[in-house]
Scaffold this active site. Structure first.
Site, PDB file in Angstrom:
ATOM      1  N   SER A  22      -0.581 -14.723   6.851  1.00 36.12           N
ATOM      2  CA  SER A  22       0.805 -14.315   6.586  1.00 36.12           C
ATOM      3  C   SER A  22       1.794 -15.431   6.944  1.00 36.12           C
ATOM      4  CB  SER A  22       1.137 -13.070   7.418  1.00 36.12           C
ATOM      5  OG  SER A  22       2.513 -12.790   7.309  1.00 36.12           O
ATOM      6  N   LYS A  74       0.583  -0.061   3.638  1.00 39.26           N
ATOM      7  CA  LYS A  74       1.949   0.252   3.187  1.00 39.26           C
ATOM      8  C   LYS A  74       2.102   1.725   2.788  1.00 39.26           C
ATOM      9  CE  LYS A  74       3.210  -4.338   1.474  1.00 39.26           C
ATOM     10  NZ  LYS A  74       3.773  -5.094   0.361  1.00 39.26           N
ATOM     11  N   ASP A 110      10.456  -4.769  -0.737  1.00 47.45           N
ATOM     12  CA  ASP A 110       9.767  -5.607  -1.733  1.00 47.45           C
ATOM     13  C   ASP A 110      10.512  -5.627  -3.073  1.00 47.45           C
ATOM     14  OD1 ASP A 110       7.650  -6.525  -0.196  1.00 47.45           O
ATOM     15  OD2 ASP A 110       6.339  -4.849  -0.709  1.00 47.45           O
ATOM     16  N   GLY A 135       0.568  -4.526 -13.464  1.00 45.15           N
ATOM     17  CA  GLY A 135       0.109  -3.956 -12.196  1.00 45.15           C
ATOM     18  C   GLY A 135       0.771  -2.600 -11.978  1.00 45.15           C
ATOM     19  N   ALA A 139       3.206  -2.756  -4.833  1.00 39.80           N
ATOM     20  CA  ALA A 139       4.260  -3.738  -5.124  1.00 39.80           C
ATOM     21  C   ALA A 139       4.901  -3.446  -6.480  1.00 39.80           C
ATOM     22  CB  ALA A 139       3.672  -5.145  -5.104  1.00 39.80           C
ATOM     23  N   TYR A 232       1.974 -16.383  -4.556  1.00 43.29           N
ATOM     24  CA  TYR A 232       2.444 -17.758  -4.346  1.00 43.29           C
ATOM     25  C   TYR A 232       1.323 -18.544  -3.694  1.00 43.29           C
ATOM     26  CZ  TYR A 232       3.110 -15.430   0.075  1.00 43.29           C
ATOM     27  OH  TYR A 232       2.886 -14.666   1.191  1.00 43.29           O
ATOM     28  N   GLY A 253       6.061 -16.091  -6.184  1.00 40.58           N
ATOM     29  CA  GLY A 253       6.466 -15.018  -5.282  1.00 40.58           C
ATOM     30  C   GLY A 253       7.070 -15.458  -3.957  1.00 40.58           C
TER      31      GLY A 253
END
Ligand code: NAP
Length: 300
Positions: A22, A74, A110, A135, A139, A232, A253
């Protein structure tokens, strides 16, 4: 790491599994130092849901200002909060929690991160636009909510599995007065929809790992289009490369990550400190990515 940790220093962090990769700790700590926010942001690796419940219980009694939540928690975090903001309820996922007097208030930053990045990084406002959203996971849900709030005229969810795309569309349609929401399966038939869209958003992990292809082939994109990848890397992602090869304007991203991080900081430290931290967060994230790429280069 912040210069001076005292008895009054507050805590923040990121819960997920894994969290070693992260960028949030370097981004947040750089921003806190720059803004004079007396807080330290730490990685909080949590192996399973039993441990998640224990960790969240501990956070309630520790001096946390808040924490971020990443994969795979999440969705489950929705049920562990005392209160959940409407946007996060609609998205079906919480990625940011504010700790207020032992109570946990859940948000999802997000979607706003995506829309802020489109505006700031490529000057694109989704109002009135047609969007192909590739998707249908957490997200994508957050992106869809923000695109609906941003008054996109049509969002087509393009997903490998029709059922999850249909479920997401059905959940959001009752809130989407000015936005038509429809569904297409990610196969050859999606080419036409993607080519016609003003903006293409990738909300799948495809392209994150070395050697993976672009989720959308170059021939489905065109010049004049905006393409936003949520993923990314230090180098351009396969989608960004494919989009640029046909003359589309593409962004990865990282801008979205920075924008969602700055929004989390707005929630925890106040609007002005969060908003002014964007550049510091971006620089820290870019430096960290470049350093990791250099280390990989040394090893190979
Ligand atoms: P998720 O809930 O697991 O959803 C993943 C989605 O991708 C699903 O719709 C899945 O389709 C699809 N998918 C997975 N592998 C695929 C493949 N090989 N080919 C085609 N479709 C595939 O994940 P998420 O939380 O939504 O996250 C998605 C990506 O966004 C992740 O890479 C995450 O890192 C990134 N992200 C970035 C930011 C940022 O700030 N930049 C923020 C949030 C998320 P099915 O329904 O068919 O399984």
């Amino acid at each position: 790491m912040n210069g001076r940790i005292t008895g009054r220093t507050r805590l923040a962090g990121i819960i997920g599994w894994p969290v070693e990769q992260s960028l949030s700790p370097v981004m947040h700590n750089a921003a806190y130092e720059s803004a004079g926010f007396d807080c330290v942001y730490v990685p909080l690796p949590v192996a399973d849901e039993t441990d998640l419940i224990r960790v969240v219980g501990a956070i309630r009694v520790l001096p946390f200002v808040g924490f971020n939540v990443t994969m795979p928690y999440k969705q489950v975090m929705l049920d562990l909060c005392d209160e959940v903001a409407m946007l996060a309820q609609m998205a079906g996922a919480v990625n940011t929690v504010h700790c207020v007097d032992g109570r946990l208030i859940g948000y999802n930053t997000d979607g706003r991160g995506l829309v802020d990045s489109l505006k700031a990084d490529v000057g694109f406002d989704p109002a009135g636009a047609t969007v192909a959203l590739v998707g249908a996971g957490g997200a994508a849900g957050a992106a869809l909510v923000s695109l609906v709030l941003g008054k996109a005229s049509r969002v087509t969810i393009v997903n490998r599995t029709r059922a999850s795309a249909e479920a997401l569309a059905e959940r959001i349609r009752p809130h989407a007065r000015e936005t038509a929401v429809d569904v297409v399966v990610l196969d050859e038939d999606a080419g036409e929809v993607i080519a016609a869209a003003d903006v293409v958003v990738n909300a799948t992990p495809l392209g994150m790992k070395e050697g993976e292809p672009s989720p959308v082939p170059a021939q489905w994109m065109r010049s004049g289009q905006v393409v936003a990848d949520m993923i990314y890397r230090a180098e351009p992602t396969p989608l960004v490369l494919a989009a640029r090869s046909v003359g589309a304007t593409a962004v990865d991203g990282l801008g979205m990550l920075v924008a969602q991080g700055a929004t989390a900081m707005e929630i925890w430290a106040g609007e002005s400190r969060g908003a002014s931290s964007r550049e510091v967060m971006r620089r820290a994230a870019e430096e960290e990515l470049a350093m990791r790429a250099a280390k990989r280069g040394e090893r190979s």
